[in-house]
Design a protein around this motif. Structure first.
Motif, PDB file in Angstrom:
ATOM      1  N   PRO A  44       7.366  14.995  34.656  1.00 13.16           N
ATOM      2  CA  PRO A  44       8.088  15.871  35.585  1.00 13.16           C
ATOM      3  C   PRO A  44       9.261  16.566  34.896  1.00 13.16           C
ATOM      4  O   PRO A  44       9.901  15.994  34.016  1.00 13.16           O
ATOM      5  CB  PRO A  44       8.578  14.918  36.676  1.00 13.16           C
ATOM      6  CG  PRO A  44       7.600  13.783  36.627  1.00 13.16           C
ATOM      7  CD  PRO A  44       7.232  13.639  35.173  1.00 13.16           C
ATOM      8  N   GLU A  45       9.511  17.779  35.300  1.00 14.71           N
ATOM      9  CA  GLU A  45      10.595  18.611  34.768  1.00 14.71           C
ATOM     10  C   GLU A  45      10.396  18.979  33.299  1.00 14.71           C
ATOM     11  O   GLU A  45      11.345  19.334  32.613  1.00 14.71           O
ATOM     12  CB  GLU A  45      11.967  17.929  34.957  1.00 14.71           C
ATOM     13  CG  GLU A  45      12.287  17.587  36.394  1.00 14.71           C
ATOM     14  CD  GLU A  45      12.397  18.807  37.304  1.00 14.71           C
ATOM     15  OE1 GLU A  45      12.866  19.862  36.856  1.00 14.71           O
ATOM     16  OE2 GLU A  45      11.974  18.691  38.463  1.00 14.71           O
ATOM     17  N   ARG A  46       9.165  18.908  32.812  1.00  9.65           N
ATOM     18  CA  ARG A  46       8.870  19.294  31.434  1.00  9.65           C
ATOM     19  C   ARG A  46       8.113  20.620  31.411  1.00  9.65           C
ATOM     20  O   ARG A  46       7.757  21.168  32.437  1.00  9.65           O
ATOM     21  CB  ARG A  46       8.102  18.191  30.713  1.00  9.65           C
ATOM     22  CG  ARG A  46       8.868  16.892  30.604  1.00  9.65           C
ATOM     23  CD  ARG A  46      10.231  17.107  29.928  1.00  9.65           C
ATOM     24  NE  ARG A  46      10.885  15.854  29.627  1.00  9.65           N
ATOM     25  CZ  ARG A  46      11.949  15.394  30.254  1.00  9.65           C
ATOM     26  NH1 ARG A  46      12.477  16.085  31.238  1.00  9.65           N
ATOM     27  NH2 ARG A  46      12.491  14.259  29.914  1.00  9.65           N
ATOM     28  N   CYS A  47       7.824  21.134  30.225  1.00 11.61           N
ATOM     29  CA  CYS A  47       7.453  22.535  30.067  1.00 11.61           C
ATOM     30  C   CYS A  47       6.036  22.771  29.532  1.00 11.61           C
ATOM     31  O   CYS A  47       5.590  22.098  28.610  1.00 11.61           O
ATOM     32  CB  CYS A  47       8.460  23.160  29.114  1.00 11.61           C
ATOM     33  SG  CYS A  47       8.248  24.904  28.835  1.00 11.61           S
ATOM     34  N   ILE A 100       7.455  25.004  34.533  1.00 11.46           N
ATOM     35  CA  ILE A 100       8.122  23.707  34.532  1.00 11.46           C
ATOM     36  C   ILE A 100       7.448  22.860  35.599  1.00 11.46           C
ATOM     37  O   ILE A 100       7.356  23.273  36.749  1.00 11.46           O
ATOM     38  CB  ILE A 100       9.625  23.827  34.839  1.00 11.46           C
ATOM     39  CG1 ILE A 100      10.316  24.813  33.892  1.00 11.46           C
ATOM     40  CG2 ILE A 100      10.293  22.456  34.818  1.00 11.46           C
ATOM     41  CD1 ILE A 100      10.354  24.397  32.450  1.00 11.46           C
ATOM     42  N   LYS A 102       6.978  20.507  38.456  1.00 11.37           N
ATOM     43  CA  LYS A 102       7.809  20.012  39.550  1.00 11.37           C
ATOM     44  C   LYS A 102       7.103  18.866  40.236  1.00 11.37           C
ATOM     45  O   LYS A 102       5.902  18.893  40.432  1.00 11.37           O
ATOM     46  CB  LYS A 102       8.072  21.112  40.580  1.00 11.37           C
ATOM     47  CG  LYS A 102       8.964  22.198  40.067  1.00 11.37           C
ATOM     48  CD  LYS A 102      10.361  21.675  39.940  1.00 11.37           C
ATOM     49  CE  LYS A 102      11.325  22.740  39.495  1.00 11.37           C
ATOM     50  NZ  LYS A 102      12.625  22.202  39.224  1.00 11.37           N
TER      51      LYS A 102
END
Length: 125
Positions: A44-47, A100, A102
């Motif tokens: 989570p919250e990675r690209c 990103i 979520k």
């Protein structure tokens, strides 16, 4: 890593996933499977960073039109957040896009509202 090994990558084990110029040449069903796997692998919250076809072009060598980035069947948690013309190219063909991951909330927050006696009588909030 060969493409057939993607299913062996553990869930939520990657901070960054990168793709350069290959998804646009795939059939939509193949793109969809890759995006599901990318979504599964990213924390989570990675690209997810990609540089792919930004606009539909003429029929490619495999006999179908390239799929533009914004037409990909993204999972709900992996929508494109930022997109721009790739600075490495002088044509409009290639675009950079960043997604990103979520997290989908496991509950829906609710707000408790106090209702006055006057409003209760009016049957309004």
């Amino acid at each position: 890593l060969p493409n057939w090994e993607i299913t062996n990558i553990p869930d939520e084990s990657a901070d960054l996933f990168v793709n350069f110029r290959s998804m646009g040449e795939m059939k939509v069903e193949t793109i969809e499977e890759y995006l599901k796997q990318i979504n599964r692998v990213l924390r989570p919250e990675r690209c997810f960073y990609q540089e792919n076809t930004g606009i539909a072009m003429a029929t490619n060598s495999r006999g179908y039109v390239d799929t533009p980035i914004l037409a990909y069947p993204y999972p709900a948690t992996l929508k494109v957040r930022d997109m721009r013309l790739s600075p490495c190219h002088d044509t409009y063909r290639y675009w950079e896009a960043v997604s990103i991951k979520k997290e989908i909330p496991r509950y829906i927050p609710i707000q408790i509202v106090q209702v006055s006696e006057k409003d209760k009588k009016k049957n309004t909030l």
